[in-house]
Write a protein that holds these residues in place. Structure first.
Motif, short mmCIF file in Angstrom:
data_model
loop_
_atom_site.label_atom_id
_atom_site.label_comp_id
_atom_site.label_asym_id
_atom_site.label_seq_id
_atom_site.Cartn_x
_atom_site.Cartn_y
_atom_site.Cartn_z
N GLU A 25 0.85 -1.19 0.00
CA GLU A 25 0.00 0.00 0.00
C GLU A 25 0.88 1.24 0.00
N GLU A 26 0.48 2.23 -0.78
CA GLU A 26 1.26 3.47 -0.85
C GLU A 26 0.99 4.31 0.39
N MET A 27 2.04 4.99 0.87
CA MET A 27 1.92 5.89 2.00
C MET A 27 1.66 7.30 1.47
N ILE A 28 0.64 7.94 2.02
CA ILE A 28 0.16 9.23 1.53
C ILE A 28 0.31 10.30 2.61
N LEU A 29 0.66 11.49 2.19
CA LEU A 29 0.78 12.63 3.09
C LEU A 29 -0.59 13.29 3.26
N VAL A 30 -0.97 13.52 4.50
CA VAL A 30 -2.26 14.16 4.80
C VAL A 30 -1.98 15.50 5.48
N LEU A 31 -2.59 16.56 4.96
CA LEU A 31 -2.42 17.90 5.51
C LEU A 31 -3.78 18.54 5.78
N PRO A 32 -3.85 19.47 6.73
CA PRO A 32 -5.10 20.22 6.93
C PRO A 32 -5.44 21.02 5.67
N ALA A 33 -6.71 21.19 5.41
CA ALA A 33 -7.13 21.92 4.21
C ALA A 33 -6.67 23.38 4.24
N ASN A 34 -6.50 23.93 5.47
CA ASN A 34 -6.09 25.33 5.56
C ASN A 34 -4.58 25.52 5.63
N HIS A 35 -3.82 24.43 5.48
CA HIS A 35 -2.36 24.55 5.48
C HIS A 35 -1.92 25.31 4.23
N GLU A 36 -0.92 26.14 4.38
CA GLU A 36 -0.48 26.96 3.24
C GLU A 36 -0.05 26.13 2.05
N LEU A 37 0.53 24.94 2.30
CA LEU A 37 0.95 24.08 1.19
C LEU A 37 -0.26 23.46 0.48
N SER A 38 -1.32 23.19 1.24
CA SER A 38 -2.55 22.65 0.63
C SER A 38 -3.11 23.63 -0.39
N GLN A 39 -3.05 24.89 -0.03
CA GLN A 39 -3.59 25.93 -0.90
C GLN A 39 -2.63 26.26 -2.04
N GLN A 40 -1.34 26.34 -1.73
CA GLN A 40 -0.35 26.68 -2.75
C GLN A 40 -0.29 25.63 -3.84
N TYR A 41 -0.37 24.34 -3.46
CA TYR A 41 -0.25 23.25 -4.43
C TYR A 41 -1.62 22.74 -4.89
N HIS A 42 -2.70 23.40 -4.44
CA HIS A 42 -4.07 23.00 -4.83
C HIS A 42 -4.28 21.51 -4.57
N LEU A 43 -3.95 21.08 -3.36
CA LEU A 43 -4.06 19.66 -3.01
C LEU A 43 -5.53 19.24 -2.96
N PRO A 44 -5.86 18.09 -3.53
CA PRO A 44 -7.26 17.63 -3.56
C PRO A 44 -7.72 17.08 -2.21
N LYS A 45 -9.03 17.07 -2.03
CA LYS A 45 -9.64 16.49 -0.84
C LYS A 45 -10.13 15.07 -1.09
N ASP A 46 -9.88 14.58 -2.28
CA ASP A 46 -10.24 13.21 -2.64
C ASP A 46 -8.95 12.43 -2.85
N CYS A 47 -8.70 11.46 -1.98
CA CYS A 47 -7.43 10.72 -2.04
C CYS A 47 -7.37 9.76 -3.23
N GLN A 48 -8.51 9.48 -3.87
CA GLN A 48 -8.52 8.47 -4.92
C GLN A 48 -8.31 9.05 -6.32
N GLN A 49 -8.20 10.36 -6.43
CA GLN A 49 -7.85 10.92 -7.72
C GLN A 49 -6.33 11.02 -7.83
N THR A 50 -5.82 11.37 -9.00
CA THR A 50 -4.37 11.49 -9.16
C THR A 50 -3.85 12.59 -8.24
#
Length: 310
Positions: free
Chosen positions: A163-188
């Motif tokens: 199983e792949e290990m995934i990084l989880v961040l708060p939605a309000n983290h600056e990196l979440s917003q800067q990199y437009h990180l998705p809230k759905d783990c099953q998409q690319t």
């Protein structure tokens, strides 16, 4: 050596106290004290140093428990052999697993196993990684669901899945917003360099869980030591706390697919795409009953058939 005496004296050694052992065994303290005295009288030597608190085993006491454990293991192997000779798909089986794998992995597998082998009585023993390995080596469990690495001198095993290990961040983290990180783990998932998180607090798994060291290793490869905000034994708790904004965490995709916290976090992949490998393991050179072999084969086939769905 009576098995009941061995179990009682082992409990005294584990608790370091006759009174606490009596509570755990649901017998009176005077009865347990008298049993210990009778065993010591029969042996002709004390099993515990009465001058130490907590109670410590004497050299003879250590040998008594070592011998009792060996006898218990031989008796168990004998009964497994008899069960196999009298009828193939019967018997008792203790399977050790983390609560996470019991909930999100074994729960889907066990109903079809029970349907195919109704004569096999299963018992689940749930512990951390460290305790699981100790339980199978001591004979408390027959098989365990573990992750790499395991001591190949002590364990035999069959691979189940990775199983792949995934990084989880708060939605309000600056990196979440800067990199437009998705809230759905099953998409690319976009790739997020780990070194960008050197100033971010982390929620880490307990030191008895292998994911604890995996996070440290990944951070070390990125050139920093993570700032640990808190530790937990529960992956669901780590995910929920990260979602609530308390820090980042590293979790397996298996969990992220199955458990959705009330507040959605953001997800990212790492450049190295780290994985961990799940195994079914047992004590090397131990006798594997027909029930154990049936469980191993069925679980390996189940994982092979499920493939990427796990």
């Amino acid at each position: 050596m009576e098995s009941r005496h061995f179990q009682y004296i082992r409990t005294i050694a584990e608790t370091g106290s006759i009174s606490r052992a009596a509570e755990k065994l649901y017998i009176s303290q005077p009865s347990l004290s008298q049993l210990l005295k009778n065993v010591e009288k029969k042996i002709g030597a004390p099993l515990f140093d009465r001058g130490s608190q907590p109670l410590r085993l004497t050299t003879i006491g250590k040998k008594y428990l070592e011998t009792g454990q060996h006898i218990a293991e031989l008796e168990t192997e004998f009964h497994r052999y008899v069960e196999d000779e009298l009828g193939c798909a019967k018997g008792n089986l203790v399977v050790g697993s983390s609560p996470f794998r019991s909930t999100y992995f074994l729960a889907a597998f066990l109903p079809q196993f029970q349907e195919k082998y109704p004569g096999i009585r299963l018992q689940l023993a749930e512990h951390t990684s460290k305790r699981l390995e100790e339980s199978v080596l001591s004979g408390e469990a027959d098989l365990i669901i573990a992750t790499q690495p395991v001591d190949t001198d002590a364990f035999a095993f069959a691979e189940l899945y990775s199983e792949e290990m995934i990084l989880v961040l708060p939605a309000n983290h600056e990196l979440s917003q800067q990199y437009h990180l998705p809230k759905d783990c099953q998409q690319t998932l976009p790739i997020l360099p780990m070194e960008l998180l050197k100033d971010t607090p982390f929620i880490q798994m307990h030191s008895e869980q292998k994911l604890h060291q995996q996070l440290l290793n990944i951070c070390a490869e990125a050139g920093f030591t993570p700032k640990i905000y808190l530790q937990t034994r529960s992956m669901e708790t780590a995910l929920t706390l990260a979602s609530a904004g308390l820090g980042a965490t590293l979790l397996p995709m298996t969990l992220l697919r199955a458990f959705k916290p009330q507040t959605a976090p953001c997800y990212a992949a790492l450049p190295t795409r780290p994985r961990r490998h799940a195994l079914i393991a047992w004590r090397k050179k131990s006798y594997l009953s027909h029930a154990a072999r049936a469980f191993i084969d069925a679980l390996v086939n189940y994982c092979r058939d499920k493939g990427d769905e796990l």
